[in-house]
Design an enzyme around this catalytic site. Sequence first.
Site, short mmCIF file in Angstrom:
data_model
loop_
_atom_site.label_atom_id
_atom_site.label_comp_id
_atom_site.label_asym_id
_atom_site.label_seq_id
_atom_site.Cartn_x
_atom_site.Cartn_y
_atom_site.Cartn_z
N GLY A 60 0.80 -1.21 0.00
CA GLY A 60 0.00 0.00 0.00
C GLY A 60 0.84 1.26 0.00
O GLY A 60 0.30 2.36 0.00
N ASP B 34 7.63 0.44 1.50
CA ASP B 34 8.78 1.15 0.94
C ASP B 34 8.46 2.65 0.92
O ASP B 34 7.35 3.06 1.21
CB ASP B 34 9.10 0.64 -0.47
CG ASP B 34 7.89 0.78 -1.42
OD1 ASP B 34 6.75 0.85 -0.91
OD2 ASP B 34 8.09 0.82 -2.64
N PHE C 255 2.54 2.63 -2.35
CA PHE C 255 2.23 3.45 -3.53
C PHE C 255 0.92 4.22 -3.35
O PHE C 255 0.84 5.40 -3.66
CB PHE C 255 2.14 2.55 -4.78
CG PHE C 255 1.79 3.29 -6.03
CD1 PHE C 255 2.75 4.03 -6.71
CD2 PHE C 255 0.49 3.29 -6.52
CE1 PHE C 255 2.42 4.74 -7.86
CE2 PHE C 255 0.15 4.00 -7.67
CZ PHE C 255 1.12 4.72 -8.34
N HIS D 243 -12.03 -10.12 -22.46
CA HIS D 243 -11.09 -10.13 -23.59
C HIS D 243 -9.70 -9.63 -23.18
O HIS D 243 -8.69 -10.26 -23.48
CB HIS D 243 -11.60 -9.30 -24.78
CG HIS D 243 -10.52 -9.11 -25.79
ND1 HIS D 243 -10.19 -10.07 -26.72
CD2 HIS D 243 -9.59 -8.13 -25.93
CE1 HIS D 243 -9.13 -9.68 -27.41
NE2 HIS D 243 -8.74 -8.50 -26.95
N GLN E 78 14.12 0.85 -4.35
CA GLN E 78 13.79 2.17 -4.91
C GLN E 78 15.07 2.73 -5.54
O GLN E 78 16.05 2.04 -5.67
CB GLN E 78 13.23 3.08 -3.82
CG GLN E 78 11.81 2.70 -3.38
CD GLN E 78 10.76 2.87 -4.47
OE1 GLN E 78 10.96 3.61 -5.44
NE2 GLN E 78 9.64 2.17 -4.34
N ASP F 38 2.24 -7.00 -12.34
CA ASP F 38 0.84 -6.74 -12.03
C ASP F 38 0.53 -5.39 -12.64
O ASP F 38 1.43 -4.56 -12.80
CB ASP F 38 0.64 -6.63 -10.51
CG ASP F 38 1.05 -5.27 -9.99
OD1 ASP F 38 0.21 -4.36 -9.93
OD2 ASP F 38 2.25 -5.08 -9.68
ZN LIG Z 1 -10.98 -11.94 -27.26
#
Ligand SMILES: [Zn+2]
Length: 374
Positions: free
Chosen positions: A95, A147, A97, A337, A191, A268
Amino acid sequence: MRKSFTVTAQDTSGNARTGRIRTPHGDIETPAFAPVASQGTVKALLHDQVEKLGAQVILVNAYHLFLRPGLETIAACGGIHDFISWTRPILSDSGGFQIYSLTPLVKVTQEGVRFSSHLDGTKIFLRPEDVVDIQRSLGTDIAMVLDYFLPFPSAKARMKEAVKTTTFWARRSKERFLEKPTRQQLWGISQGSVFWDLRRQSIEELLAIGFDGYALGGLGIGEPKGELMETLEKADSLVPRDKPRYLMGMGYIEDILEAIERGIDLFDCVLPTRNARNGTIFSSRGKIVIKNQKYARDERPIDENCSCYTCRHFSRAYLRHLYEREEISSAVLNTIHNLHFYLDNFRKIRQSIALNSYREFKRQLLNQIKEREP
Ligand SMILES: [Zn+2]
């Protein structure tokens, strides 16, 4: 004791590798992409869909969950896996960030960080030990240390202080973490932006403390691409091969492909899910902004090369109509998608590394994306 990470294949044309992260809730085959589920849900999808799309791990946010619904609620419901009913691995971001980017009146001292909740202004003080305790209480598989994040660009003198504080906090986090036995993993975050002397110092200090994995924080926020890639290359040679590396928050597939070639194992990003809700769809032929008039009568699927539910059933014309009408199904179908596009490419990436043909795979995908569809 079983090793928490094993390299399973190494591509010889660069430093891309496949590996396996072992967690109490199953293995994560790397390179892996963790869809973001800050509040314990991947926005617009059911867990069932997220699993079928092939997500091996999701990312929740300790800061958000600490504020709401609060740790007592989650603990009373049996911990994060039971509370949200997700059986696969969960990684929690510390958390840091969010504290620095969402909250007003942030004050960092050696002791910890003081800030006002972005929800109601309540004053909160968190020490790195508290952030370990919060993630321990959540019961995630992989916890991240607190951090000290600075925006780009920041003056070198300030970044130097941030690195110093980040190391100090990392050491205290590790000490706290060792107080009780656990199968949870604790990963460090370096960092230093693209100042290589500071980044190197940060990584070396984390290595000396010793973590299960090493994240690169504070990157992908506007620094020149060349300097970013150079930083990844140098970091790759610094972190031992048998440790997993995590590039936090970087989401464009073009950048991910380059980072994987430089030895990164875990990613991520909110990009595929957030953009889906905004009507921006990724495809093997570049980006599609579904609201454009030119798709109004376009009978083709989003991506003729895609086998996802959305592309198997629906035309661009229909998806545009749903978006224009602000139907909930627009967010659902676009997210299916976009996540498929990411997770399927990660499957192909792992395959190509196992076949020692990663560079060729990367070249082909980059060329395709650049071609762009009319
Ligand atoms: Zn697709």
